[in-house]
Scaffold this active site. Structure first.
Site, mmCIF file in Angstrom:
data_model
loop_
_atom_site.group_PDB
_atom_site.id
_atom_site.type_symbol
_atom_site.label_atom_id
_atom_site.label_comp_id
_atom_site.label_asym_id
_atom_site.label_seq_id
_atom_site.Cartn_x
_atom_site.Cartn_y
_atom_site.Cartn_z
ATOM 1 N N ASP A 46 0.839 -1.200 0.000
ATOM 2 C CA ASP A 46 0.000 0.000 0.000
ATOM 3 C C ASP A 46 0.877 1.254 0.000
ATOM 4 O O ASP A 46 1.689 1.456 0.901
ATOM 5 C CB ASP A 46 -0.880 0.009 1.263
ATOM 6 C CG ASP A 46 -1.815 1.200 1.284
ATOM 7 O OD1 ASP A 46 -2.872 1.114 0.625
ATOM 8 O OD2 ASP A 46 -1.495 2.228 1.920
ATOM 9 N N TYR A 51 2.529 10.000 -0.155
ATOM 10 C CA TYR A 51 3.634 9.501 0.684
ATOM 11 C C TYR A 51 5.005 9.800 0.072
ATOM 12 O O TYR A 51 6.025 9.695 0.759
ATOM 13 C CB TYR A 51 3.528 7.981 0.926
ATOM 14 C CG TYR A 51 2.228 7.496 1.528
ATOM 15 C CD1 TYR A 51 1.319 8.381 2.110
ATOM 16 C CD2 TYR A 51 1.893 6.147 1.515
ATOM 17 C CE1 TYR A 51 0.113 7.931 2.641
ATOM 18 C CE2 TYR A 51 0.695 5.688 2.054
ATOM 19 C CZ TYR A 51 -0.192 6.588 2.615
ATOM 20 O OH TYR A 51 -1.374 6.133 3.137
ATOM 21 N N LYS A 80 -2.900 5.881 -4.386
ATOM 22 C CA LYS A 80 -4.084 6.709 -4.120
ATOM 23 C C LYS A 80 -3.970 8.081 -4.770
ATOM 24 O O LYS A 80 -2.881 8.669 -4.812
ATOM 25 C CB LYS A 80 -4.259 6.892 -2.601
ATOM 26 C CG LYS A 80 -4.144 5.591 -1.820
ATOM 27 C CD LYS A 80 -4.404 5.729 -0.335
ATOM 28 C CE LYS A 80 -4.002 4.468 0.408
ATOM 29 N NZ LYS A 80 -2.614 4.461 0.895
ATOM 30 N N HIS A 113 -8.091 8.994 -2.100
ATOM 31 C CA HIS A 113 -7.468 8.931 -0.774
ATOM 32 C C HIS A 113 -8.400 9.463 0.332
ATOM 33 O O HIS A 113 -8.514 8.855 1.396
ATOM 34 C CB HIS A 113 -6.159 9.737 -0.812
ATOM 35 C CG HIS A 113 -5.157 9.355 0.213
ATOM 36 N ND1 HIS A 113 -3.803 9.443 0.002
ATOM 37 C CD2 HIS A 113 -5.286 8.894 1.491
ATOM 38 C CE1 HIS A 113 -3.149 9.046 1.083
ATOM 39 N NE2 HIS A 113 -4.027 8.712 1.997
HETATM 40 N N1 LIG Z 1 -5.918 5.726 3.486
HETATM 41 C C1 LIG Z 1 -5.456 6.505 4.437
HETATM 42 O O1 LIG Z 1 -5.907 7.640 4.645
HETATM 43 C C2 LIG Z 1 -4.343 6.003 5.315
HETATM 44 C C3 LIG Z 1 -4.032 6.693 6.495
HETATM 45 C C4 LIG Z 1 -3.000 6.203 7.285
HETATM 46 C C5 LIG Z 1 -2.333 5.049 6.913
HETATM 47 N N2 LIG Z 1 -2.626 4.410 5.733
HETATM 48 C C6 LIG Z 1 -1.890 3.181 5.317
HETATM 49 O O2 LIG Z 1 -1.961 2.224 6.365
HETATM 50 C C7 LIG Z 1 -0.645 1.835 6.725
HETATM 51 C C8 LIG Z 1 -0.564 1.415 8.172
HETATM 52 O O3 LIG Z 1 -0.968 2.436 9.054
HETATM 53 P P1 LIG Z 1 0.055 3.291 9.960
HETATM 54 O O4 LIG Z 1 1.388 3.282 9.354
HETATM 55 O O5 LIG Z 1 -0.630 4.586 10.187
HETATM 56 O O6 LIG Z 1 0.038 2.560 11.361
HETATM 57 P P2 LIG Z 1 0.338 1.082 11.929
HETATM 58 O O7 LIG Z 1 0.616 0.136 10.837
HETATM 59 O O8 LIG Z 1 -0.748 0.791 12.902
HETATM 60 O O9 LIG Z 1 1.646 1.332 12.800
HETATM 61 C C9 LIG Z 1 2.917 1.511 12.236
HETATM 62 C C10 LIG Z 1 3.901 1.533 13.404
HETATM 63 O O10 LIG Z 1 3.866 0.259 14.055
HETATM 64 C C11 LIG Z 1 5.175 -0.241 14.232
HETATM 65 N N3 LIG Z 1 5.060 -1.697 14.123
HETATM 66 C C12 LIG Z 1 4.865 -2.439 13.019
HETATM 67 N N4 LIG Z 1 4.771 -3.727 13.313
HETATM 68 C C13 LIG Z 1 4.925 -3.840 14.653
HETATM 69 C C14 LIG Z 1 4.923 -4.937 15.551
HETATM 70 N N5 LIG Z 1 4.760 -6.181 15.127
HETATM 71 N N6 LIG Z 1 5.107 -4.669 16.863
HETATM 72 C C15 LIG Z 1 5.280 -3.403 17.315
HETATM 73 N N7 LIG Z 1 5.280 -2.316 16.510
HETATM 74 C C16 LIG Z 1 5.108 -2.540 15.188
HETATM 75 C C17 LIG Z 1 5.977 0.377 13.117
HETATM 76 O O11 LIG Z 1 7.344 0.475 13.488
HETATM 77 P P3 LIG Z 1 8.575 0.070 12.505
HETATM 78 O O12 LIG Z 1 8.260 0.587 11.142
HETATM 79 O O13 LIG Z 1 9.733 0.754 13.140
HETATM 80 O O14 LIG Z 1 8.684 -1.415 12.551
HETATM 81 C C18 LIG Z 1 5.337 1.752 12.998
HETATM 82 O O15 LIG Z 1 5.900 2.644 13.937
HETATM 83 C C19 LIG Z 1 0.174 3.086 6.368
HETATM 84 O O16 LIG Z 1 1.551 2.823 6.344
HETATM 85 C C20 LIG Z 1 -0.426 3.439 5.034
HETATM 86 O O17 LIG Z 1 0.085 2.594 4.019
HETATM 87 C C21 LIG Z 1 -3.636 4.865 4.940
#
Ligand SMILES: NC(=O)c1ccc[n+]([C@@H]2O[C@H](COP(=O)([O-])OP(=O)(O)OC[C@H]3O[C@@H](n4cnc5c(N)ncnc54)[C@H](OP(=O)(O)O)[C@@H]3O)[C@@H](O)[C@H]2O)c1
Length: 316
Positions: A46, A51, A80, A113
């Site tokens: 994704d 980004y 997106k 998005h």
């Molecule tokens: N459509 C939208 O509007 C929208 C909005 C926000 C996000 N997104 C998408 O959704 C994806 C995921 O959401 P997010 O990045 O906001 O949050 P998330 O995936 O809930 O959290 C990411 C964080 O969790 C840590 N992490 C990953 N795996 C872990 C584990 N097994 N144990 C402990 N910590 C862990 C990562 O650290 P490390 O990287 O240091 O491992 C990072 O700091 C985004 O990257 C993006 O692609 C879309």
């Protein structure tokens, strides 16, 4: 390594039920993260124009194709359309920018998005603000017209599937009432603290799958937030299956019927997050996770509340 199960979308394409998120992965780290992910058997990535990392994602995918680890058709690449490209005559232009960044022939899934629109000042003026720092929105654009321009991308073969992100039930209905090609997915924030059961049910009844962003609630080891990652009850469930609480949470989200896309740029956690297909939570364990549903939203974007397309003014 077994392959990740897939979900059949309403147009027949299959999407792996778990993908790699890339938002806020540090510049220069995304390419490595995507390569590590492909090695760990991820086939769903994704990204987004916003980004600024589409080129790194594309580099990683093309490198793994060159190494003969994957073929292009094995991968499901999501990107997106950002809000400053919502004018219908800007949509194809934006899609071609993303294709150029990715350096790929087609996009598997192209999402709107967010439902609100910004004026297009320049390609990279992503958050135009006025002299008082208030976001400038363009509520004159009917998001259905933007979506119809997305449909033309499918007809042209630039993208295989189209969908939505951060759309509420009324906004989805507005699209469904006027579209020719049904959206295949609505990507929304979904974690144990923001239990999207009603939206999932609404989407499911209309043949739309739901992918779950911020599925882990962006864990903060110092603050020990979110609670569902650090609470003893979840750690205890993990102990039973020899899993971490993050793995328990991802399993929960999959069993709720969503497609989580956890972000990680750490090889060990990238591997850990996909290792969730050899156990199943029972209904008592699902109920333990349900208890964390506080409705807390991380991606709230209060600065956009004045747009008529702001999605969070109704229940779901
Ligand atoms: N459509 C939208 O509007 C929208 C909005 C926000 C996000 N997104 C998408 O959704 C994806 C995921 O959401 P997010 O990045 O906001 O949050 P998330 O995936 O809930 O959290 C990411 C964080 O969790 C840590 N992490 C990953 N795996 C872990 C584990 N097994 N144990 C402990 N910590 C862990 C990562 O650290 P490390 O990287 O240091 O491992 C990072 O700091 C985004 O990257 C993006 O692609 C879309």
């Amino acid at each position: 390594m077994s392959s990740v199960p897939t979900v059949k979308l309403n147009n027949g394409y299959e999407i792996p039920v778990l993908g790699l998120g890339t938002y806020k992965a540090l510049g220069g780290e995304v390419e490595k993260a995507v390569k590590d992910a492909i090695d760990a058997n991820y086939r769903h990535i994704d990204t987004a124009y916003l980004y600024g990392n589409e080129a790194e994602v594309g580099n990683a995918v093309r490198a793994k194709i060159a190494e003969k680890i994957i073929k292009r058709e094995d991968m499901f690449i999501v990107t997106k359309l950002w809000s400053n490209f919502h004018e219908p005559d800007k949509v194809e232009y934006a899609c071609r920018l993303s294709l150029k960044n990715l350096n790929l022939d087609y996009i598997d899934l192209y999402l709107i998005h967010w439902p609100f629109s910004f004026p297009h000042i320049s390609d990279n003026d992503s958050w135009p603000v006025d002299g008082n720092g208030v976001a400038i929105v363009n509520d004159d654009i009917d998001i259905l017209d933007t979506y119809k321009a997305m449909e033309r991308l499918v007809d042209q073969g630039l993208v295989r599937s189209i969908g939505l992100s951060n759309f509420n039930s009324e906004q989805i209905t507005h699209i469904l009432n006027g579209c020719k090609i049904k959206p295949v997915i609505n990507q929304v924030e979904f974690s144990p603290s923001l239990n999207q059961r009603k939206l999932i049910e609404f989407c499911k009844e209309r043949g739309i799958a739901v992918s779950a962003f911020t599925p882990l609630g962006r864990p903060n080891p110092q603050l020990k937030t979110p609670a569902f990652i650090y609470d003893d009850s979840v750690i205890e469930i993990g102990r039973k299956y020899n899993k971490t609480s993050a793995q328990v949470v991802l399993r929960y989200l999959i069993q709720c019927g969503s497609i989580p896309i956890p972000k990680s740029q750490t090889k060990e956690r990238i591997q850990q997050n996909i290792d969730v297909f050899d156990f199943e939570l029972n209904s008592d364990e699902m109920s333990v996770l349900d208890q964390f549903n506080t409705g807390h939203r991380i991606a709230l974007l209060p600065a956009l509340k004045h747009s008529k397309y702001y999605p969070f003014n109704i229940e779901f």
